[in-house]
Design a protein around this motif. Structure first.
Motif, PDB file in Angstrom:
ATOM      1  N   MET A   1       7.533  -2.035   2.728  1.00 37.38           N
ATOM      2  CA  MET A   1       6.174  -1.801   2.463  1.00 37.38           C
ATOM      3  C   MET A   1       5.770  -3.133   1.636  1.00 37.38           C
ATOM      4  N   ARG A   2       4.687  -3.611   2.032  1.00 35.93           N
ATOM      5  CA  ARG A   2       4.169  -4.663   1.156  1.00 35.93           C
ATOM      6  C   ARG A   2       3.829  -4.318  -0.300  1.00 35.93           C
ATOM      7  N   ALA A   3       4.318  -5.005  -1.468  1.00 36.50           N
ATOM      8  CA  ALA A   3       3.894  -4.720  -2.661  1.00 36.50           C
ATOM      9  C   ALA A   3       2.488  -5.301  -2.969  1.00 36.50           C
TER      10      ALA A   3
ATOM     11  N   GLU B   1      -0.059  -8.424  -1.420  1.00 38.35           N
ATOM     12  CA  GLU B   1      -0.669  -9.097  -0.131  1.00 38.35           C
ATOM     13  C   GLU B   1      -1.760  -9.818  -0.331  1.00 38.35           C
TER      14      GLU B   1
ATOM     15  N   TYR C   1       2.793 -12.819   0.567  1.00 39.27           N
ATOM     16  CA  TYR C   1       2.980 -11.406   0.517  1.00 39.27           C
ATOM     17  C   TYR C   1       4.379 -11.096  -0.069  1.00 39.27           C
TER      18      TYR C   1
ATOM     19  N   ASP D   1       7.194  -8.241  -0.506  1.00 38.60           N
ATOM     20  CA  ASP D   1       7.681  -7.041  -0.077  1.00 38.60           C
ATOM     21  C   ASP D   1       8.219  -6.133  -1.087  1.00 38.60           C
ATOM     22  N   GLU D   2       8.198  -4.918  -1.095  1.00 37.06           N
ATOM     23  CA  GLU D   2       8.950  -4.069  -2.306  1.00 37.06           C
ATOM     24  C   GLU D   2      10.255  -4.272  -2.333  1.00 37.06           C
TER      25      GLU D   2
ATOM     26  N   PHE E   1       0.437  -2.479  -2.857  1.00 42.99           N
ATOM     27  CA  PHE E   1       0.890  -1.409  -2.151  1.00 42.99           C
ATOM     28  C   PHE E   1      -0.293  -0.720  -1.129  1.00 42.99           C
ATOM     29  N   GLY E   2      -0.946  -1.569  -0.508  1.00 44.43           N
ATOM     30  CA  GLY E   2      -1.823  -1.228   0.447  1.00 44.43           C
ATOM     31  C   GLY E   2      -3.208  -1.131   0.063  1.00 44.43           C
TER      32      GLY E   2
ATOM     33  N   ARG F   1       5.846  -1.393 -10.980  1.00 42.73           N
ATOM     34  CA  ARG F   1       6.411  -1.760  -9.723  1.00 42.73           C
ATOM     35  C   ARG F   1       6.528  -3.037  -9.391  1.00 42.73           C
TER      36      ARG F   1
END
Ligand code: ATP
Length: 243
Positions: A1-3, A5, A25, A27-28, A63-64, A157
């Motif tokens: 998952m993209r943390a 972007e 970006y 990522d988590e 996160f999106g 996070r």
């Protein structure tokens, strides 16, 4: 998952360009480094992500979800913390008080704050050891440890940290970097701004290199270590200087 972007992010201070058209970006669970010479735009990018300043163009998603014009405070509640350059701890308060302040706004009640404090003290024994000391009496390295501990109080996070090694002797730098690795192991994603390139590439899985506000190079740390374009970016040479 993209943390995180970022797409096409440009930030201006009046007519002065901070960063231009940045795509990035994280990522988590990753540690990603943001590198570049003084004035390249690294701090500007962190400030735009944390909502202290707003981009003129582009989008920042967490996160999106697009942050849009969400305030810095709301971003902290969503799980993003920023340890700025210079640490900004409260020197006339104790370590314990500094830590407690890190939980305000995210941990709703006293019991939650006390539980989180115990967790953070358990993770970072140095803070437990000096709990009652005034933060102003700590060394630079210990103050950096405190700044990271305070950021962890909100159970983030994503942790963004600006120049954690600045002004520290090598032994203290190791302590701070071990702490960042620990933070990542616990599942917190880390975006790290660092002048010390070799140090950053040791800990980060990937890196982005900024020059005059633009990303000029990016990729896995292992592939960047020996890339001459990395040192060129610090020396102010552009890609066009190569033939
Ligand atoms: P450093 O390592 O020196 O902190 P940096 O890579 O973090 O450098 P920034 O501080 O983001 O770089 O600066 C990027 C550009 O934006 C520079 O040209 C700088 O002069 C400019 N800038 C930064 N902050 C401001 C401000 N508050 N007002 C005007 N221009 C600014």
């Amino acid at each position: 998952m993209r943390a995180l972007e970022l797409n096409g992010v440009s930030v201006y201070y009046g007519a002065v360009r901070g960063v231009e058209d940045v795509d990035l970006y994280v990522d988590e669970g990753e540690i990603v480094a943001l590198l570049g010479a003084n004035g390249a735009g690294k701090s500007t990018l962190l400030k735009a992500i944390s909502g202290i300043i707003h981009p003129r163009h582009g989008s920042i998603a967490f996160f999106g979800d697009n942050f849009g014009k969400l305030s810095a405070h709301r971003r902290v509640i969503q799980g993003l913390v920023h340890v700025p350059e210079g640490r900004r701890i409260f020197t006339t308060l104790t370590i314990g008080e500094n830590l407690e302040l890190g939980a305000y706004g995210t941990q709703r009640n006293r019991t939650e704050r006390a539980r989180r404090l115990n967790e953070v003290l358990g993770l970072f024994p140095l803070l437990q050891q000096h709990f009652q000391r005034l933060a102003g009496t700590l060394s630079g390295g210990e103050q950096q440890v405190l700044a990271i501990g305070r950021a962890m109080m909100s159970n983030p996070r994503v942790l963004m940290i600006d120049e954690p090694s600045l002004g520290l002797d090598p032994q203290k730098v190791d302590i701070v970097y071990d702490m960042l690795e620990e933070v990542a192991k616990l599942g917190t994603t880390v975006l790290l701004v660092e002048q010390n390139v070799s140090l950053a590439l040791e800990i980060a899985s990937r890196a982005y290199v900024l020059q005059q506000g633009s990303v000029v190079l990016s990729g896995p740390s292992a592939s960047l270590v020996d890339d001459s374009r990395l040192s060129d970016a610090y020396l102010g040479k552009s890609a066009d200087d190569h033939d």
